[in-house]
Each structure stands twice: as C-alpha cells, then as structure tokens.
Design a protein around this motif. Structure first.
Motif, PDB file in Angstrom:
ATOM      1  N   HIS A  14       0.865  -1.179   0.000  1.00  0.00           N
ATOM      2  CA  HIS A  14       0.000   0.000   0.000  1.00  0.00           C
ATOM      3  C   HIS A  14       0.908   1.237   0.000  1.00  0.00           C
ATOM      4  O   HIS A  14       2.010   1.200   0.556  1.00  0.00           O
ATOM      5  CB  HIS A  14      -0.862  -0.013   1.264  1.00  0.00           C
ATOM      6  CG  HIS A  14      -1.880   1.075   1.313  1.00  0.00           C
ATOM      7  ND1 HIS A  14      -3.085   0.972   0.662  1.00  0.00           N
ATOM      8  CD2 HIS A  14      -1.860   2.294   1.910  1.00  0.00           C
ATOM      9  CE1 HIS A  14      -3.768   2.089   0.870  1.00  0.00           C
ATOM     10  NE2 HIS A  14      -3.048   2.908   1.614  1.00  0.00           N
ATOM     11  N   ASP A  16       2.926   4.431   0.802  1.00  0.00           N
ATOM     12  CA  ASP A  16       3.499   4.966   2.050  1.00  0.00           C
ATOM     13  C   ASP A  16       3.904   3.920   3.089  1.00  0.00           C
ATOM     14  O   ASP A  16       4.336   4.291   4.178  1.00  0.00           O
ATOM     15  CB  ASP A  16       2.535   5.957   2.750  1.00  0.00           C
ATOM     16  CG  ASP A  16       2.763   7.367   2.260  1.00  0.00           C
ATOM     17  OD1 ASP A  16       3.717   7.569   1.480  1.00  0.00           O
ATOM     18  OD2 ASP A  16       1.981   8.247   2.639  1.00  0.00           O
ATOM     19  N   HIS A  17       3.767   2.647   2.773  1.00  0.00           N
ATOM     20  CA  HIS A  17       4.175   1.636   3.752  1.00  0.00           C
ATOM     21  C   HIS A  17       5.686   1.401   3.749  1.00  0.00           C
ATOM     22  O   HIS A  17       6.188   0.678   4.600  1.00  0.00           O
ATOM     23  CB  HIS A  17       3.381   0.341   3.554  1.00  0.00           C
ATOM     24  CG  HIS A  17       1.997   0.435   4.118  1.00  0.00           C
ATOM     25  ND1 HIS A  17       1.190  -0.650   4.341  1.00  0.00           N
ATOM     26  CD2 HIS A  17       1.282   1.513   4.525  1.00  0.00           C
ATOM     27  CE1 HIS A  17       0.033  -0.244   4.865  1.00  0.00           C
ATOM     28  NE2 HIS A  17       0.067   1.068   4.966  1.00  0.00           N
ATOM     29  N   GLY A  18       6.399   2.032   2.784  1.00  0.00           N
ATOM     30  CA  GLY A  18       7.861   2.043   2.878  1.00  0.00           C
ATOM     31  C   GLY A  18       8.616   1.311   1.789  1.00  0.00           C
ATOM     32  O   GLY A  18       9.811   1.054   1.927  1.00  0.00           O
ATOM     33  N   LYS A  19       7.934   1.032   0.684  1.00  0.00           N
ATOM     34  CA  LYS A  19       8.561   0.334  -0.440  1.00  0.00           C
ATOM     35  C   LYS A  19       9.843   1.029  -0.926  1.00  0.00           C
ATOM     36  O   LYS A  19      10.888   0.393  -1.054  1.00  0.00           O
ATOM     37  CB  LYS A  19       7.540   0.373  -1.588  1.00  0.00           C
ATOM     38  CG  LYS A  19       7.376  -0.863  -2.320  1.00  0.00           C
ATOM     39  CD  LYS A  19       6.139  -0.868  -3.200  1.00  0.00           C
ATOM     40  CE  LYS A  19       5.790   0.447  -3.867  1.00  0.00           C
ATOM     41  NZ  LYS A  19       5.033   0.254  -5.097  1.00  0.00           N
ATOM     42  N   THR A  20       9.723   2.322  -1.161  1.00  0.00           N
ATOM     43  CA  THR A  20      10.854   3.060  -1.726  1.00  0.00           C
ATOM     44  C   THR A  20      12.019   3.107  -0.752  1.00  0.00           C
ATOM     45  O   THR A  20      13.171   2.885  -1.120  1.00  0.00           O
ATOM     46  CB  THR A  20      10.416   4.504  -2.072  1.00  0.00           C
ATOM     47  OG1 THR A  20       9.194   4.420  -2.792  1.00  0.00           O
ATOM     48  CG2 THR A  20      11.457   5.201  -2.902  1.00  0.00           C
ATOM     49  N   ASN A 129       6.993  -3.520   8.186  1.00  0.00           N
ATOM     50  CA  ASN A 129       7.954  -2.406   8.201  1.00  0.00           C
ATOM     51  C   ASN A 129       7.543  -1.315   9.198  1.00  0.00           C
ATOM     52  O   ASN A 129       6.425  -1.321   9.693  1.00  0.00           O
ATOM     53  CB  ASN A 129       8.051  -1.839   6.776  1.00  0.00           C
ATOM     54  CG  ASN A 129       9.128  -0.793   6.647  1.00  0.00           C
ATOM     55  OD1 ASN A 129      10.208  -0.933   7.233  1.00  0.00           O
ATOM     56  ND2 ASN A 129       8.865   0.267   5.906  1.00  0.00           N
ATOM     57  N   LYS A 130       8.459  -0.418   9.458  1.00  0.00           N
ATOM     58  CA  LYS A 130       8.290   0.721  10.388  1.00  0.00           C
ATOM     59  C   LYS A 130       8.152   0.217  11.816  1.00  0.00           C
ATOM     60  O   LYS A 130       7.418   0.791  12.630  1.00  0.00           O
ATOM     61  CB  LYS A 130       7.078   1.590  10.017  1.00  0.00           C
ATOM     62  CG  LYS A 130       7.067   2.078   8.579  1.00  0.00           C
ATOM     63  CD  LYS A 130       6.145   3.254   8.395  1.00  0.00           C
ATOM     64  CE  LYS A 130       5.969   3.572   6.924  1.00  0.00           C
ATOM     65  NZ  LYS A 130       5.111   4.736   6.680  1.00  0.00           N
ATOM     66  N   ARG A 133       8.498   2.535  14.823  1.00  0.00           N
ATOM     67  CA  ARG A 133       7.509   3.565  15.171  1.00  0.00           C
ATOM     68  C   ARG A 133       6.857   3.299  16.525  1.00  0.00           C
ATOM     69  O   ARG A 133       6.801   2.164  16.984  1.00  0.00           O
ATOM     70  CB  ARG A 133       6.391   3.565  14.113  1.00  0.00           C
ATOM     71  CG  ARG A 133       6.636   4.504  12.982  1.00  0.00           C
ATOM     72  CD  ARG A 133       5.472   4.493  12.023  1.00  0.00           C
ATOM     73  NE  ARG A 133       4.240   5.048  12.598  1.00  0.00           N
ATOM     74  CZ  ARG A 133       3.142   5.286  11.890  1.00  0.00           C
ATOM     75  NH1 ARG A 133       3.120   5.030  10.598  1.00  0.00           N
ATOM     76  NH2 ARG A 133       2.065   5.783  12.457  1.00  0.00           N
ATOM     77  N   THR A 166      10.977  -5.116   9.898  1.00  0.00           N
ATOM     78  CA  THR A 166      12.062  -4.221   9.472  1.00  0.00           C
ATOM     79  C   THR A 166      11.805  -2.772   9.885  1.00  0.00           C
ATOM     80  O   THR A 166      10.667  -2.354  10.090  1.00  0.00           O
ATOM     81  CB  THR A 166      12.228  -4.211   7.930  1.00  0.00           C
ATOM     82  OG1 THR A 166      11.015  -3.720   7.336  1.00  0.00           O
ATOM     83  CG2 THR A 166      12.547  -5.582   7.388  1.00  0.00           C
ATOM     84  N   SER A 167      12.903  -2.063   9.974  1.00  0.00           N
ATOM     85  CA  SER A 167      12.827  -0.604   9.979  1.00  0.00           C
ATOM     86  C   SER A 167      13.644  -0.171   8.774  1.00  0.00           C
ATOM     87  O   SER A 167      14.881  -0.109   8.832  1.00  0.00           O
ATOM     88  CB  SER A 167      13.427  -0.028  11.261  1.00  0.00           C
ATOM     89  OG  SER A 167      13.598   1.364  11.072  1.00  0.00           O
ATOM     90  N   ALA A 168      12.944   0.069   7.682  1.00  0.00           N
ATOM     91  CA  ALA A 168      13.659   0.433   6.445  1.00  0.00           C
ATOM     92  C   ALA A 168      14.444   1.714   6.674  1.00  0.00           C
ATOM     93  O   ALA A 168      15.561   1.876   6.180  1.00  0.00           O
ATOM     94  CB  ALA A 168      12.662   0.604   5.307  1.00  0.00           C
ATOM     95  N   ILE A 169      13.876   2.591   7.474  1.00  0.00           N
ATOM     96  CA  ILE A 169      14.514   3.894   7.680  1.00  0.00           C
ATOM     97  C   ILE A 169      15.815   3.764   8.467  1.00  0.00           C
ATOM     98  O   ILE A 169      16.767   4.503   8.259  1.00  0.00           O
ATOM     99  CB  ILE A 169      13.512   4.874   8.330  1.00  0.00           C
ATOM    100  CG1 ILE A 169      13.754   6.271   7.805  1.00  0.00           C
ATOM    101  CG2 ILE A 169      13.522   4.834   9.837  1.00  0.00           C
ATOM    102  CD1 ILE A 169      12.502   7.119   7.823  1.00  0.00           C
TER     103      ILE A 169
HETATM  104  P1  GDP Z   1       6.222   4.007  -0.495  1.00  0.00           P
HETATM  105  O1  GDP Z   1       5.080   4.887  -0.891  1.00  0.00           O
HETATM  106  O2  GDP Z   1       5.752   2.640  -0.118  1.00  0.00           O
HETATM  107  O3  GDP Z   1       7.341   3.965  -1.475  1.00  0.00           O
HETATM  108  O4  GDP Z   1       6.766   4.588   0.894  1.00  0.00           O
HETATM  109  P2  GDP Z   1       8.072   5.437   1.227  1.00  0.00           P
HETATM  110  O5  GDP Z   1       9.291   4.606   1.182  1.00  0.00           O
HETATM  111  O6  GDP Z   1       8.054   6.671   0.379  1.00  0.00           O
HETATM  112  O7  GDP Z   1       7.793   5.801   2.750  1.00  0.00           O
HETATM  113  C1  GDP Z   1       6.678   6.563   3.165  1.00  0.00           C
HETATM  114  C2  GDP Z   1       7.036   7.331   4.426  1.00  0.00           C
HETATM  115  O8  GDP Z   1       7.298   6.427   5.469  1.00  0.00           O
HETATM  116  C3  GDP Z   1       8.296   8.174   4.278  1.00  0.00           C
HETATM  117  O9  GDP Z   1       8.119   9.364   5.002  1.00  0.00           O
HETATM  118  C4  GDP Z   1       9.378   7.321   4.908  1.00  0.00           C
HETATM  119  O10 GDP Z   1      10.434   8.078   5.447  1.00  0.00           O
HETATM  120  C5  GDP Z   1       8.600   6.622   6.005  1.00  0.00           C
HETATM  121  N1  GDP Z   1       9.200   5.306   6.325  1.00  0.00           N
HETATM  122  C6  GDP Z   1       9.554   4.335   5.477  1.00  0.00           C
HETATM  123  N2  GDP Z   1      10.063   3.285   6.141  1.00  0.00           N
HETATM  124  C7  GDP Z   1      10.022   3.619   7.452  1.00  0.00           C
HETATM  125  C8  GDP Z   1      10.422   2.951   8.667  1.00  0.00           C
HETATM  126  O11 GDP Z   1      10.927   1.826   8.673  1.00  0.00           O
HETATM  127  N3  GDP Z   1      10.181   3.608   9.840  1.00  0.00           N
HETATM  128  C9  GDP Z   1       9.624   4.842   9.890  1.00  0.00           C
HETATM  129  N4  GDP Z   1       9.445   5.385  11.099  1.00  0.00           N
HETATM  130  N5  GDP Z   1       9.259   5.500   8.782  1.00  0.00           N
HETATM  131  C10 GDP Z   1       9.464   4.902   7.587  1.00  0.00           C
END
Ligand code: GDP
Length: 312
Positions: A14, A16-20, A129-130, A133, A166-169
């Motif tokens: 979905h 914003d779930h952190g794919k990128t 992911n995340k 948080r 995971t914590s992608a960040i």
């Molecule tokens: P995409 O739409 O699935 O590609 O999602 P993004 O990679 O652009 O991430 C969406 C938002 O979530 C961004 O603001 C990221 O910085 C944040 N984010 C992604 N991964 C994580 C994580 O592991 N932890 C936290 N706290 N935020 C994350």
C-alpha cells in the motif's frame, strides 16, 4: 537445471508503507552503490507524474548483487487503475516482498496487490515495516495479513509465508518483532531461501515478451521484458511478433540488464534475465521477441492502463 545465481522479485505494498525506503536501503546495504556515490534521487520515485499524484505509477526496475547472486527487484504500482501493469510485472517474477506498515496493517492496496500476486501463484515474503515507530502492533498485523491470505484463497504453500520485521529507515531487520538484530542482508537471505530460482532453458528457442516500455531520447522505444526461454544476443536479428499476429523483422541494437538504479549494457542474456532492448522499432507491450526463423508468440497479456496510451 535452474539458475541458482538469479532471483526475480516484485515489491508490493500500500502507498506509504515504505517500499521506496526499503529498496533504497537494500541497494545501499548490498554495496551496489559505491561508497562515494550519492543517491541524489530516491530509487523508485523518479517520475514527475508520480510525484504529483504521490503514487508510484511508472514502475522502476532495480537490481542488486548479493554474494554471488543477482536479484532483480521490480517495483509495482499500488493503484487499482494500473491493474494491468501490476499483472504484467508479476508475470516477470518468481516471488514478491509484501510490505505492510506495522502500525497501519493491511490497507486497500495491500489487498489489491496481494490478490494479484496470489493469483499468479507467487509466494510472498511478508515484511512488516516501520517497526521502529511508536504504537506498532506487529502481532496483530501479521494476524491481519494471515486472515487476508485466507480470504483471498491462498494455497498451503502461500499460507506458509515467512515474516520479517524491518525498519527500512534505520536499515535493520529481524525475524522477531522483539528486536532488530540484523541488517538488511536478512531480507536478501530470505529472498534467496524462499523465492524459486528461474529455470535454465537456454537450449530452447528464444521467447521474450515485452511487458513495459521505456523511452530514450537517442534510442527511442526500449522494450523491457523477461527472457522466458532461450538466449538472446546483442546484435541478433529477431522476429517481433505483433499483437495482431503479424511479424516484423528487427535487429537488437543495444541490450541492457539492470544494476542498482542504472541500466548496464550486456552482450547476452538467458532465460530468467530481465532485460531492456533497443532496436525494436515501434515495439509495443504484449509483443514477443523470437528468433527470426521461429516466430512463436507468448499468450496475450492484459493492457489497459492510461500510461500505455502515451504516444512517444
Ligand atoms: P512508499 O510509498 O511505499 O514507497 O513509501 P516510502 O518509502 O516513500 O515511505 C513513506 C514514508 O514512510 C516516508 O516518510 C518514509 O520516510 C517513512 N518510512 C519508510 N520506512 C520507514 C520505517 O521503517 N520507519 C519509519 N518510522 N518510517 C518509515
């Protein structure tokens, strides 16, 4: 025979779930970026229209080397308007990473892309992911994912999905939601263990269906697809079987594989490889590249989204 050194996966989630963020981190930690190389753009978010709408619509292919293997990672649009593109991308891979936010859990696009992946008989690796948080609820989220798999009719093998937290960040991963004791190489290990390697059918007659188009100012249309049978060489004369069954003779003028965020020129590719081809004049999605003397097309694929109506 299988190609033990190759894996093809798609990443589904979905928005914003952190794919990128996850793919950027996988690229970094695989060492595919040289240390002094700056990532000035995010891996999968290059398209202006995409940025405008805040959704990923034109998929971006990336690849990493992990130990002696190459892993092609194909992005997918999460949006239901691009169902045809999602289906075509899923036809190029042997497994998927399903990324789910540890707080939000399953959302409409999670359901949409998972349904497509299960229909293609792919077994997902689930990435919660995340996990860093506040207020995450990883156990509940995994239960939600399992319920969704059951509801969508997953088979036994698919229901036995591995889960990573995971914590992608932060660039961390674990098989437990209670700690983050690994780096992202754990994600690669799971991919290598759970995603089937492509079959090696190099001795069969070439077939490669065009599943996406890219455009290059100098080279024109670039056809992207997975070699499903045989081998292909740069410079080779080929038959391009059009969607109406007509055959056009062409010559491959350049051939690329993917590495990191770039395309890399290659001279030969074999069954399983995801490649980009120049020299196929007026090529369209759904057409099949074959040997000149054996123009045998692959079955038609779904083409319906607005991006393909763009004229180059
Ligand atoms: P995409 O739409 O699935 O590609 O999602 P993004 O990679 O652009 O991430 C969406 C938002 O979530 C961004 O603001 C990221 O910085 C944040 N984010 C992604 N991964 C994580 C994580 O592991 N932890 C936290 N706290 N935020 C994350």
């Amino acid at each position: 025979m299988i190609r033990e050194d190759l894996r093809n996966i798609a990443i589904i989630a979905h928005v914003d779930h952190g794919k990128t963020t996850l793919v950027d981190e996988l690229l970094k930690q695989s060492g595919t970026f040289r240390q002094n190389e700056q990532m000035d753009e995010r891996a999968m978010d290059k398209n202006d229209l995409e940025k405008e709408r805040g959704i990923t619509i034109l998929a971006k292919n990336t690849a990493v080397h992990y130990n002696d293997a190459k892993i092609n990672i194909l992005d997918t649009p999460g949006h239901a308007d691009f169902g045809g593109e999602v289906e075509r991308i899923l036809k190029m891979v042997d497994g998927v990473l399903l990324v789910v936010d540890a707080y939000e859990g399953c959302m409409p696009q999670t359901r949409f892309v998972l349904k497509k992946a299960l229909e293609q008989n792919l077994t997902p690796v689930v990435v919660v992911n995340k996990i860093d948080r506040d207020m995450t609820r990883p156990k509940e989220v995994v239960d939600e994912v399992l319920d969704l798999f059951i509801e969508l009719g997953a088979n036994e093998e698919q229901l036995d999905f591995p889960v990573l937290y995971t914590s992608a960040i932060k660039g961390t991963a674990s098989t437990s939601h209670e700690n983050q004791d690994h780096d992202m190489t754990l994600v690669f290990d799971k991919i290598m263990d759970h995603v089937p390697a492509p079959l090696d059918t190099s001795d069969e007659s070439l077939q490669c269906q065009v599943t996406m188009l890219e455009y290059d100012d100098y080279l024109g249309r670039i056809a992207v697809g997975r070699v499903s049978r045989g081998i292909i060489e740069n410079g080779q004369r080929v038959a391009l079987v059009k969607r109406d069954g007509g055959v056009k003779k062409c010559r491959i003028s350049k051939m690329y594989g993917y590495l990191g965020l770039q395309k890399q020129e290659i001279s030969q590719a074999a069954a399983g490889d995801v490649i980009a081809l120049a020299g196929l004049e007026d090529v369209n999605v759904g057409e099949t590249v074959c040997p000149e003397d054996n123009p045998e097309p692959l079955p038609a694929i779904r083409i319906d989204e607005p991006t393909l109506q763009m004229t180059f």
